[in-house]
Design a protein around this motif. Structure first.
Motif, short mmCIF file in Angstrom:
data_model
loop_
_atom_site.label_atom_id
_atom_site.label_comp_id
_atom_site.label_asym_id
_atom_site.label_seq_id
_atom_site.Cartn_x
_atom_site.Cartn_y
_atom_site.Cartn_z
N GLU A 392 0.93 -1.09 -0.05
CA GLU A 392 0.04 0.04 0.00
C GLU A 392 0.81 1.19 -0.14
O GLU A 392 0.39 2.27 -0.58
CB GLU A 392 -0.82 0.12 1.33
CG GLU A 392 -2.00 1.34 1.07
CD GLU A 392 -3.21 1.08 2.02
OE1 GLU A 392 -3.52 2.01 2.45
OE2 GLU A 392 -3.66 -0.01 2.48
N MET A 395 1.90 1.68 -3.81
CA MET A 395 0.69 2.39 -4.17
C MET A 395 0.35 3.86 -4.11
O MET A 395 -0.02 4.55 -4.94
CB MET A 395 -0.53 1.35 -3.88
CG MET A 395 -0.62 0.12 -4.51
SD MET A 395 -2.02 -0.89 -4.03
CE MET A 395 -3.29 0.11 -4.71
N THR A 396 0.67 3.95 -2.80
CA THR A 396 0.18 5.44 -2.26
C THR A 396 1.13 6.56 -3.15
O THR A 396 0.85 7.59 -3.33
CB THR A 396 0.60 5.94 -0.74
OG1 THR A 396 -0.48 4.79 0.05
CG2 THR A 396 0.47 7.10 -0.18
N GLU A 398 2.72 5.98 -5.96
CA GLU A 398 2.43 5.76 -7.25
C GLU A 398 0.91 6.76 -7.70
O GLU A 398 1.01 7.27 -8.82
CB GLU A 398 2.01 4.34 -7.77
CG GLU A 398 3.40 3.53 -7.98
CD GLU A 398 2.79 1.82 -7.88
OE1 GLU A 398 1.66 1.95 -7.95
OE2 GLU A 398 3.86 1.28 -7.91
N GLN A 399 0.26 6.90 -6.96
CA GLN A 399 -0.96 7.82 -6.58
C GLN A 399 -0.83 9.06 -6.41
O GLN A 399 -1.71 9.94 -6.41
CB GLN A 399 -2.13 7.01 -6.28
CG GLN A 399 -2.68 5.59 -6.76
CD GLN A 399 -3.46 4.90 -5.80
OE1 GLN A 399 -3.93 5.42 -4.64
NE2 GLN A 399 -3.84 3.60 -6.11
N GLY A 401 0.02 10.29 -3.52
CA GLY A 401 -0.59 10.73 -2.15
C GLY A 401 0.07 10.73 -1.11
O GLY A 401 -0.37 10.78 0.07
N LYS A 408 5.53 16.68 -2.99
CA LYS A 408 4.83 15.41 -3.41
C LYS A 408 6.33 14.22 -3.48
O LYS A 408 7.23 14.51 -4.38
CB LYS A 408 4.23 15.25 -4.66
CG LYS A 408 3.42 14.02 -5.03
CD LYS A 408 2.73 14.25 -6.32
CE LYS A 408 1.32 15.26 -5.95
NZ LYS A 408 0.44 15.32 -7.13
N THR A 410 7.80 11.29 -5.43
CA THR A 410 7.58 10.35 -6.61
C THR A 410 8.50 9.20 -6.74
O THR A 410 8.19 8.50 -7.51
CB THR A 410 7.71 11.43 -7.92
OG1 THR A 410 9.11 11.97 -7.83
CG2 THR A 410 6.83 12.56 -7.91
N LYS A 412 9.70 6.08 -5.43
CA LYS A 412 9.41 4.97 -4.21
C LYS A 412 10.49 4.42 -3.65
O LYS A 412 10.35 3.78 -2.72
CB LYS A 412 8.57 3.83 -5.02
CG LYS A 412 7.34 4.07 -5.58
CD LYS A 412 6.77 2.85 -6.45
CE LYS A 412 7.18 2.63 -7.67
NZ LYS A 412 6.69 1.47 -8.55
#
Length: 443
Positions: A392, A395-396, A398-399, A401, A408, A410, A412
């Motif tokens: 998760e 995914m956070t 990638e989106q 969030g 932000k 970017t 990972k």
């Protein structure tokens, strides 16, 4: 202790206030109850089973109703279910409650009373002295001061009961056929209902009879899921004591979609700051759905109804003003004005509206953990509890969030090092609602 402003209502009868604000769901006799509450200052009771060591926001609805009743001169009797808590209420449940030890139940009862003291004015010199024991502290057999609340524990009269005598004297008044038609039992018949739970209606009905017989209580209030139990108590009181009593149930605190309000990812929304911080509490109400703002303002604040209607009529971005007022008012009621201001300041800082970051929840981490290569950003936010798993976390990012100090993230595979922290602090934001300040310590 006066939470309710004098200008909260132009009504002289508390029934009209509760009706206007949308609390009342069902009554046993609308006209008789309205007349009773207008002509007399009555004793009424609400029961609270000690299923946890703290009250949650679902209980707060009942607390607010007691506050309204006390404001209009009626006497609340707070019944803490040290006896019924040994059994567990099947209403609204799909399974049997986990059994608690007597010590746990007593501890929960004590914690409940401390929380009630924050909202309701009690006559602390009064104590119940009935056939089977004493609960509240103070002078024995003193008559409670009119309008001041009293607290009793149904363990006082339920635990000493003789089972054979109880079944002979009380059980004979109950029809099993009628009980099985009650909603609280019907929903459980297919999944399984224990005989232990089947006794619950008899015990709560017996409570109402004791309240009427020994305390001269004329009404029982409760959530709408308690309707069958309330009716059972009214019928038993009529048959066993030849007394007329009344019942009123209230809407449960639900969203516009019919889901119970007050559920968070961490569990219930508690009224104790140690279990749900004032900031988290404030943020919950700040983020309610637009469709729920009017209901929450009506039921969880003491704002005059004219103001409630004006705030609820706001549209678009303007509705956020109403949500901020809602969050502030509810947090002020539960945690006090100072904590409400701090929570509001923290929220404004976190969401770009000014204010101090000092009021956002903080987590401390050792500086040594971030020396050298530091910690991977996904591991970092997982350890903070912002995501439940690495998957998760990826995914956070990638989106889009995740933000660190407003930027932000970017990458990972980004590493969080000591240099990432400005002046030893780092604002971590996951989505729009989860925000933490991480502070470095030297140990």
């Amino acid at each position: 202790m006066n939470f309710i402003p004098d200008n909260v209502s132009q009504h002289t009868n508390v029934y009209d206030v509760l009706k206007e604000r949308g609390f009342i769901e069902q009554t046993t006799d609308d006209e008789a109850i309205r007349e009773l509450l207008g002509k007399e200052k009555i004793k009424f009771y609400i029961g609270f089973d000690p299923t946890a060591d703290c009250l949650h926001v679902g209980h707060f609805m009942q607390v607010i109703i007691m506050m309204y009743m006390q404001k209009f001169g009626h006497t609340p009797v707070v019944l803490i279910g040290g006896g019924t808590g040994m059994v567990g209420d099947p209403s609204g449940r799909t399974d049997m409650r986990q059994m608690m030890t007597p010590e746990t139940i007593q501890n929960n009862c004590d914690n409940f009373k401390k929380l009630f003291d924050r909202f309701i004015e009690f006559d602390e010199e009064w104590q119940y002295s009935g056939n089977n024991g004493v609960y509240s502290p103070g002078k024995e057999n003193k008559t409670p001061e009119p309008g001041k609340a009293v607290c009793v524990n149904n363990a006082s009269w339920l635990l000493p009961l003789n089972y054979i005598e109880f079944i002979r004297e009380i059980g004979k008044h109950f029809s099993v056929n009628n009980m099985l038609r009650a909603e609280c039992f019907k929903q459980r018949m297919e999944r399984g209902l224990s005989f232990l739970e089947f006794n619950y209606m008899l015990m709560q009905s017996y409570d109402f009879m004791v309240m009427a017989r020994d305390f001269d209580c004329k009404m029982q209030f409760g959530g709408n899921d308690q309707w069958s139990n309330v009716l059972g108590g009214i019928e038993l009181t009529r048959k066993a004591c030849d007394k007329q009593v009344y019942g009123m149930t209230f809407s449960l605190l639900t969203t516009s979609e019919g889901k119970k309000m007050g559920k968070t990812q961490k569990g219930a929304l508690w009224l104790n700051a140690e279990k749900t911080s004032p900031y988290e509490f404030y943020q919950y109400w700040r983020n309610v759905a637009d469709a729920d703002v009017e209901k929450c303002l009506r039921m969880l604040t003491f704002l005059p109804m004219d103001e409630v209607r004006k705030l609820a009529a706001l549209e678009g971005q303007e509705i956020n003003k109403a949500k901020e007022i809602l969050a502030y008012e509810v947090t002020k009621l539960v945690h006090g004005e100072e904590e409400a201001k701090k929570a509001q300041e923290g929220a404004r800082a976190a969401f770009g509206g000014g204010g101090s970051l000092d009021n956002i929840p903080k987590v401390q981490k050792a500086r040594s953990d971030f020396e050298g290569e530091g910690i991977g950003v996904v591991t970092f936010i997982r350890d903070l509890g912002l995501v439940p798993s690495n998957r998760e976390g990826f995914m956070t990012i990638e989106q889009g969030g995740l933000k660190l100090d407003g930027e932000k993230v970017t990458d990972k595979k980004m590493m969080v090092t000591a240099d990432t922290f400005k002046d030893g602090k780092l604002l971590v934001e996951k989505g729009k609602k989860k925000k933490l300040v991480v502070e470095l310590t030297e140990s």
